[in-house]
Design a protein around this motif. Structure first.
Motif, short mmCIF file in Angstrom:
data_model
loop_
_atom_site.label_atom_id
_atom_site.label_comp_id
_atom_site.label_asym_id
_atom_site.label_seq_id
_atom_site.Cartn_x
_atom_site.Cartn_y
_atom_site.Cartn_z
N UNK A 139 0.82 -1.22 0.00
CA UNK A 139 0.00 0.00 0.00
C UNK A 139 0.85 1.27 0.00
N UNK A 140 1.78 1.33 -0.95
CA UNK A 140 2.72 2.46 -1.00
C UNK A 140 2.02 3.80 -1.19
N UNK A 141 0.82 3.79 -1.74
CA UNK A 141 0.10 5.05 -1.97
C UNK A 141 -0.32 5.73 -0.67
N UNK A 142 -0.24 5.01 0.45
CA UNK A 142 -0.59 5.62 1.74
C UNK A 142 0.62 6.24 2.46
N UNK A 143 1.82 6.00 1.97
CA UNK A 143 3.01 6.40 2.72
C UNK A 143 3.15 7.91 2.90
N UNK A 144 2.59 8.68 1.99
CA UNK A 144 2.68 10.14 2.09
C UNK A 144 1.39 10.77 2.63
N UNK A 145 0.43 9.94 2.97
CA UNK A 145 -0.86 10.42 3.47
C UNK A 145 -0.83 10.40 5.00
N UNK A 146 -0.41 11.51 5.59
CA UNK A 146 -0.24 11.56 7.04
C UNK A 146 -1.54 11.35 7.79
N UNK A 147 -2.64 11.83 7.24
CA UNK A 147 -3.94 11.65 7.90
C UNK A 147 -4.31 10.17 7.91
N UNK A 148 -4.10 9.50 6.79
CA UNK A 148 -4.43 8.07 6.73
C UNK A 148 -3.52 7.29 7.67
N UNK A 149 -2.24 7.60 7.69
CA UNK A 149 -1.30 6.89 8.56
C UNK A 149 -1.67 7.07 10.03
#
Length: 315
Positions: free
Chosen positions: A24-34
């Motif tokens: 799920x590399x598309x989440x790595x820059x999504x701080x809210x999702x993380x």
């Protein structure tokens, strides 16, 4: 270049079995999702330190990673690495710490990937391999190679950024070739590295050099280490090898001459084995098989025709 599709005796090569983990590399820059994933009650976390994790026996007789909910995990400000999600939507994180945490029940034990890789489930082995590779890279690449400034962690542990010059640095993977060489009599060439114990033989291996194809690397490494000239080269399979940062590319190769001249630096000795000779050497204990987690054992099995013996067992 030909390609083999091979699984020995129904057993996939170590660290290559389908893990069920989506990185799920598309989440790595999504701080809210993380942040939301970290706080979710189903999220599971484990600590990695010095290439080791805690493992424990499972009720079904297996071995598993010691994982906790995020709210029970040790505190860390920056060294928190997102590893992916499974089919049930569970998120997994690794925490890099200076030491592994203690366990109240004292039943868990520290283990490295060589020990635990063959014991863990495909999911746990994949998570551990990912975490160990990231931890090693993070520890060794804290400063910018362009300007020398200390870098900061980004992309959930998969990028380091330089605040001074703006450079971005990514985890490195070093390609290495590993090959079983056979001759005109269908004998296998096995070598013993200078730092290995007496009797430990395995396939030859080496790193791919800049500007070199992987096939050229096979030919060069065999010539350099054993003095054997190689002609035909056939690709078999690859294996992640985070010891500390390699990708092993497995090959079968055919020698054009049988003469051996070891370099004395990488290899202490090298020998041609027929199947009968290798079987007798296994039986007597004069030769120890390659470590089971390595793709080397599978390359030898392709030629040998059956699984290699485990240490202390008869052929």
């Amino acid at each position: 270049m030909s390609t083999f599709h091979y699984v020995a005796d129904g057993r996939p090569i170590g660290l290559t079995a389908p893990s069920g983990i989506d990185r799920a590399a598309h989440h790595r820059l999504d701080e809210a999702w993380l942040a939301a994933a970290w706080s979710h009650p189903s999220t599971r976390v484990f600590v990695v330190s010095g290439g080791q994790v805690l493992v424990d026996d499972t009720p079904d007789g297996g071995t598993g990673l010691v994982m906790t909910p995020a709210f029970e995990a040790p505190v860390t400000e920056t060294h928190r690495y997102f590893l992916g999600t499974d089919e049930a939507g569970v998120s997994y994180f690794a925490l890099q710490k200076d030491a592994l945490p203690g366990r109240i029940d004292q039943s868990a034990r520290p283990a490295g990937l060589r020990e635990a890789g063959l014991l863990l489930s495909p999911r746990d082995a994949a998570l551990m391999a990912h975490a160990v590779a990231l931890e090693n890279w993070q520890r060794l690449h804290r400063f910018c190679s362009r300007c020398g400034e200390r870098t900061t962690i980004a992309a959930a542990g998969h990028v380091r950024r330089c605040p001074a010059c703006g450079a971005e640095h990514y985890p490195r993977t070093d390609p290495a070739v590993i090959m079983l060489v056979t001759d005109a009599e269908d004998r296998a060439l096995l070598g013993r590295q200078v730092h290995w114990p007496e009797g430990r033989f395995s396939t030859l291996a080496g790193f791919v050099e800049p500007g070199e194809s992987i096939e050229q690397a096979v030919v060069r490494e065999v010539q350099e280490e054993a003095g054997v000239t190689v002609g035909e080269v056939e690709y078999v399979a690859s294996q992640p090898w985070p010891f500390p940062s390699s990708l092993m590319l497995g090959f079968m190769a055919r020698a054009t001459s049988p003469e051996i001249t070891v370099d004395g630096e990488e290899l202490h000795e090298a020998r041609w084995f027929s199947r009968e000779e290798l079987s007798a050497a296994f039986e007597s204990g004069d030769v120890l098989p390659p470590y089971g987690i390595s793709i080397a054992s599978h390359l030898v099995e392709m030629w040998y025709g059956k699984p290699l013996p485990k240490p202390g067992t008869a052929v």
